[in-house]
Design an enzyme around this catalytic site. Structure first.
Site, PDB file in Angstrom:
ATOM      1  N   ARG A 147       0.865  -1.178   0.000  1.00  0.00           N
ATOM      2  CA  ARG A 147       0.000   0.000   0.000  1.00  0.00           C
ATOM      3  C   ARG A 147       0.902   1.227   0.000  1.00  0.00           C
ATOM      4  O   ARG A 147       1.898   1.274   0.732  1.00  0.00           O
ATOM      5  CB  ARG A 147      -0.871  -0.011   1.264  1.00  0.00           C
ATOM      6  CG  ARG A 147      -1.961   1.024   1.245  1.00  0.00           C
ATOM      7  CD  ARG A 147      -2.763   1.002   2.533  1.00  0.00           C
ATOM      8  NE  ARG A 147      -2.149   1.813   3.564  1.00  0.00           N
ATOM      9  CZ  ARG A 147      -2.804   2.280   4.631  1.00  0.00           C
ATOM     10  NH1 ARG A 147      -4.079   1.993   4.806  1.00  0.00           N
ATOM     11  NH2 ARG A 147      -2.189   2.999   5.546  1.00  0.00           N
ATOM     12  N   TYR A 159      -2.800  10.643   7.492  1.00  0.00           N
ATOM     13  CA  TYR A 159      -2.967   9.277   7.992  1.00  0.00           C
ATOM     14  C   TYR A 159      -2.239   8.278   7.075  1.00  0.00           C
ATOM     15  O   TYR A 159      -2.302   8.377   5.851  1.00  0.00           O
ATOM     16  CB  TYR A 159      -4.451   8.869   8.054  1.00  0.00           C
ATOM     17  CG  TYR A 159      -4.563   7.368   8.062  1.00  0.00           C
ATOM     18  CD1 TYR A 159      -4.226   6.662   9.214  1.00  0.00           C
ATOM     19  CD2 TYR A 159      -4.856   6.656   6.908  1.00  0.00           C
ATOM     20  CE1 TYR A 159      -4.219   5.284   9.213  1.00  0.00           C
ATOM     21  CE2 TYR A 159      -4.851   5.273   6.904  1.00  0.00           C
ATOM     22  CZ  TYR A 159      -4.531   4.597   8.059  1.00  0.00           C
ATOM     23  OH  TYR A 159      -4.492   3.233   8.042  1.00  0.00           O
ATOM     24  N   ASP A 220      -5.121   3.907  -0.129  1.00  0.00           N
ATOM     25  CA  ASP A 220      -6.286   4.096   0.742  1.00  0.00           C
ATOM     26  C   ASP A 220      -6.625   5.589   0.796  1.00  0.00           C
ATOM     27  O   ASP A 220      -5.821   6.398   1.269  1.00  0.00           O
ATOM     28  CB  ASP A 220      -5.928   3.579   2.147  1.00  0.00           C
ATOM     29  CG  ASP A 220      -7.126   3.515   3.078  1.00  0.00           C
ATOM     30  OD1 ASP A 220      -8.190   4.045   2.711  1.00  0.00           O
ATOM     31  OD2 ASP A 220      -6.988   2.923   4.167  1.00  0.00           O
ATOM     32  N   HIS A 222      -9.233   6.664   2.451  1.00  0.00           N
ATOM     33  CA  HIS A 222      -9.757   6.800   3.811  1.00  0.00           C
ATOM     34  C   HIS A 222     -11.026   7.651   3.912  1.00  0.00           C
ATOM     35  O   HIS A 222     -11.121   8.545   4.757  1.00  0.00           O
ATOM     36  CB  HIS A 222      -8.657   7.320   4.745  1.00  0.00           C
ATOM     37  CG  HIS A 222      -8.600   6.549   6.029  1.00  0.00           C
ATOM     38  ND1 HIS A 222      -9.114   7.019   7.207  1.00  0.00           N
ATOM     39  CD2 HIS A 222      -8.119   5.321   6.298  1.00  0.00           C
ATOM     40  CE1 HIS A 222      -8.947   6.126   8.147  1.00  0.00           C
ATOM     41  NE2 HIS A 222      -8.350   5.073   7.627  1.00  0.00           N
ATOM     42  N   GLU A 246      -8.870   2.213  -2.276  1.00  0.00           N
ATOM     43  CA  GLU A 246      -9.695   1.830  -1.117  1.00  0.00           C
ATOM     44  C   GLU A 246     -10.450   3.013  -0.514  1.00  0.00           C
ATOM     45  O   GLU A 246      -9.901   4.112  -0.408  1.00  0.00           O
ATOM     46  CB  GLU A 246      -8.750   1.236  -0.075  1.00  0.00           C
ATOM     47  CG  GLU A 246      -9.386   0.897   1.246  1.00  0.00           C
ATOM     48  CD  GLU A 246      -8.338   0.441   2.246  1.00  0.00           C
ATOM     49  OE1 GLU A 246      -7.217   0.067   1.848  1.00  0.00           O
ATOM     50  OE2 GLU A 246      -8.642   0.489   3.454  1.00  0.00           O
ATOM     51  N   GLU A 272     -14.055  -1.599   5.402  1.00  0.00           N
ATOM     52  CA  GLU A 272     -13.410  -1.944   6.674  1.00  0.00           C
ATOM     53  C   GLU A 272     -14.260  -1.515   7.864  1.00  0.00           C
ATOM     54  O   GLU A 272     -14.095  -2.046   8.955  1.00  0.00           O
ATOM     55  CB  GLU A 272     -11.991  -1.372   6.763  1.00  0.00           C
ATOM     56  CG  GLU A 272     -11.924   0.139   6.843  1.00  0.00           C
ATOM     57  CD  GLU A 272     -10.500   0.669   6.893  1.00  0.00           C
ATOM     58  OE1 GLU A 272      -9.651   0.158   6.148  1.00  0.00           O
ATOM     59  OE2 GLU A 272     -10.243   1.596   7.675  1.00  0.00           O
ATOM     60  N   ARG A 293     -13.871  -5.390   2.407  1.00  0.00           N
ATOM     61  CA  ARG A 293     -12.799  -5.193   3.386  1.00  0.00           C
ATOM     62  C   ARG A 293     -13.125  -5.695   4.794  1.00  0.00           C
ATOM     63  O   ARG A 293     -12.278  -5.636   5.693  1.00  0.00           O
ATOM     64  CB  ARG A 293     -12.483  -3.692   3.473  1.00  0.00           C
ATOM     65  CG  ARG A 293     -11.935  -3.097   2.204  1.00  0.00           C
ATOM     66  CD  ARG A 293     -10.440  -3.299   2.121  1.00  0.00           C
ATOM     67  NE  ARG A 293      -9.730  -2.513   3.102  1.00  0.00           N
ATOM     68  CZ  ARG A 293      -8.678  -2.943   3.795  1.00  0.00           C
ATOM     69  NH1 ARG A 293      -8.218  -4.167   3.631  1.00  0.00           N
ATOM     70  NH2 ARG A 293      -8.073  -2.157   4.668  1.00  0.00           N
ATOM     71  N   GLU A 349      -4.697  -7.780   4.077  1.00  0.00           N
ATOM     72  CA  GLU A 349      -3.830  -6.722   4.615  1.00  0.00           C
ATOM     73  C   GLU A 349      -2.996  -7.293   5.757  1.00  0.00           C
ATOM     74  O   GLU A 349      -3.508  -8.019   6.608  1.00  0.00           O
ATOM     75  CB  GLU A 349      -4.690  -5.557   5.131  1.00  0.00           C
ATOM     76  CG  GLU A 349      -3.877  -4.384   5.647  1.00  0.00           C
ATOM     77  CD  GLU A 349      -4.758  -3.219   6.101  1.00  0.00           C
ATOM     78  OE1 GLU A 349      -5.982  -3.412   6.256  1.00  0.00           O
ATOM     79  OE2 GLU A 349      -4.212  -2.123   6.297  1.00  0.00           O
ATOM     80  N   TRP A 412     -11.921  11.409   8.383  1.00  0.00           N
ATOM     81  CA  TRP A 412     -10.518  11.129   8.641  1.00  0.00           C
ATOM     82  C   TRP A 412     -10.139   9.852   7.926  1.00  0.00           C
ATOM     83  O   TRP A 412      -9.315   9.653   7.201  1.00  0.00           O
ATOM     84  CB  TRP A 412     -10.295  10.968  10.146  1.00  0.00           C
ATOM     85  CG  TRP A 412      -9.011  10.331  10.443  1.00  0.00           C
ATOM     86  CD1 TRP A 412      -7.782  10.935  10.458  1.00  0.00           C
ATOM     87  CD2 TRP A 412      -8.783   8.952  10.735  1.00  0.00           C
ATOM     88  NE1 TRP A 412      -6.824  10.013  10.739  1.00  0.00           N
ATOM     89  CE2 TRP A 412      -7.405   8.783  10.919  1.00  0.00           C
ATOM     90  CE3 TRP A 412      -9.616   7.837  10.850  1.00  0.00           C
ATOM     91  CZ2 TRP A 412      -6.822   7.559  11.223  1.00  0.00           C
ATOM     92  CZ3 TRP A 412      -9.058   6.623  11.146  1.00  0.00           C
ATOM     93  CH2 TRP A 412      -7.682   6.485  11.340  1.00  0.00           C
TER      94      TRP A 412
END
Ligand code: KDG
Ligand code: MG
Length: 412
Positions: A147, A159, A220, A222, A246, A272, A293, A349, A412
């Protein structure tokens, strides 16, 4: 064989973990992970105060019935706290059943569909030289998929990007953007979507030029983009052949992904923070995503995630289970058993846990050839040092929050 005791262990060997230990009347022990990053004690209480009394005296072999009893019987269905608690019970019961059968868990799930589960690691750097070093280090460790997260010019921290000092360290402490920071209040980061969208394609171009076409690259976002921003990002990354992009949008609005999908062929992964098959209904049926995820730890255990993956498989959607350091080594082991068995496995992951975490939660997973494989030990193949766990007290810890440059709170 009845459930004789249900104990909840909260420990913090480097970061917080919530673990369920079920013991049967015959003395067989099963382990389950119930860690919900930044909200750990709510799941510990759910297990201790509400589920443990219901479990005592139940037949440990009745996994599906227990799952339905806790899911339907509770009336208040779904949600991360409920589904993490159910996940821990379910995982521990599968561990017990496999131990009683004398087989590694994946054998009870249908046996191995592959030799090992391809994993991806977290490469990051505040700028290209640091990012390249991190990618090189991962490839040298044997990863075949990474990633890619980088700093964005003009933003102090982002992040998923380790600090320069942490990036140089070789074990689980390399991810100083995880665990959740140990502070009484969440830290605040800042965000500028235009700067990010300008920057990211140049990063992937540089990484592809440096490392060639073979290595699988992931990214990602996010949950930070609107559908049209996500569509633009996916399209701008198409030349760099991503394995996946992602969490481009906050996907509780499942319909939003229609717009993204219409504009890009970059594969999409999401979920996720999802915890049941219902959260994916539109996304899977309309083939708006390519990877789901949800991990065993947060989505109702082996039973819950298997349900999601069976549905996903009908639409050629594959697994890409969340595996950050806040999923404990027990949760990771459960994911690898399930991933080895299901037909529609995609990738797993794999953030390497710190040494301290590994001393409390021993696994028998083998990492080689860019993938993980469980051992042949009966059950999940995990060993918990309870005395050591008792020495690491829970510490309040929060994930960061995020604000746009004008102060508006942002995803976030
Ligand atoms: O607990 C939340 C983190 O695990 C999550 O933010 C990490 O996005 C993440 C990922 O893909 O691992
Ligand atoms: Mg993520």
């Amino acid at each position: 064989m009845l459930i004789a005791s249900a104990d909840v262990i909260v420990t913090s060997p480097g970061r917080n973990f919530v673990t369920l230990k079920l013991t049967t009347s015959d003395g067989v022990v099963g382990w389950g992970d119930a860690t919900l990053n930044g909200r750990e004690l709510s799941v510990a209480s759910y297990l201790r105060d509400h589920l443990a009394p219901l479990l005592l005296g139940r037949d440990a072999h009745r996994i599906e019935d227990t799952w339905q009893y806790l899911y339907r019987g509770g009336y208040w269905r779904r949600g991360p706290v409920t589904m993490a608690a159910i996940a821990a019970v379910d995982t521990a019961l599968w561990d017990i059943k496999a131990k009683v059968a004398g087989l590694p868990l994946y054998q009870l799930l249908g046996g191995a569909s592959r030799e090992r589960c391809l994993v991806y690691g977290h490469a990051s750097g505040k700028d290209l030289p640091e990012l390249f070093d991190s990618v090189r280090a991962h490839l040298a460790e044997g990863f075949r998929a990474v990633r890619i997260q980088t700093g964005v010019p003009g933003l102090d921290s982002v992040y998923g990007v380790a600090s320069s000092e942490a990036a140089a360290v070789g074990d689980g402490t390399r991810y100083d953007y995880e665990p959740a920071r140990r502070s009484p209040r969440p830290t605040e980061e800042s965000w500028d979507t235009r700067a990010y969208l300008r920057h990211v394609p140049s990063v992937f171009e540089a990484v592809r030029n440096e490392f060639g076409p073979e290595v699988a690259l992931l990214h990602d976002a996010h949950h930070r983009l609107t559908p049209v921003q996500a569509a633009r990002l996916g399209r701008s990354l198409e030349p760099y052949d991503l394995f996946w992009l992602e969490d481009v949008t906050p996907a509780e609005n499942q319909e939003a992904l229609r717009l993204v999908r219409q504009h890009t062929t970059t594969p999409l992964a999401i979920g996720e923070v999802f915890n049941t098959v219902w959260d994916y209904q539109t996304l899977i049926r309309e083939q708006l995503i390519d990877y789901v995820r949800s991990p065993v730890t947060h989505a109702g255990g082996i039973t819950g995630v298997r349900r999601i993956l069976d549905y996903a498989g009908m639409y050629q959607v594959k697994s890409g289970m969340h595996g950050p350091t806040d999923v404990s080594p027990i949760g990771l082991s459960a994911a690898v058993h399930l991933g080895l068995a299901v037909h529609n496995f995609g990738i797993q992951e794999y953030m390497v846990h710190s040494e301290r975490t590994g001393e409390v939660f021993g696994t028998t997973l083998d990492f080689s050839g860019g993938g993980l494989r469980p051992s042949e030990e009966p059950g999940l193949g995990v060993h918990v040092d309870e005395e050591l766990a008792a020495r690491y007290e829970y510490e309040p810890a929060y994930l960061p929050t995020n604000r746009l440059l004008d102060g508006t709170l942002h995803d976030w």
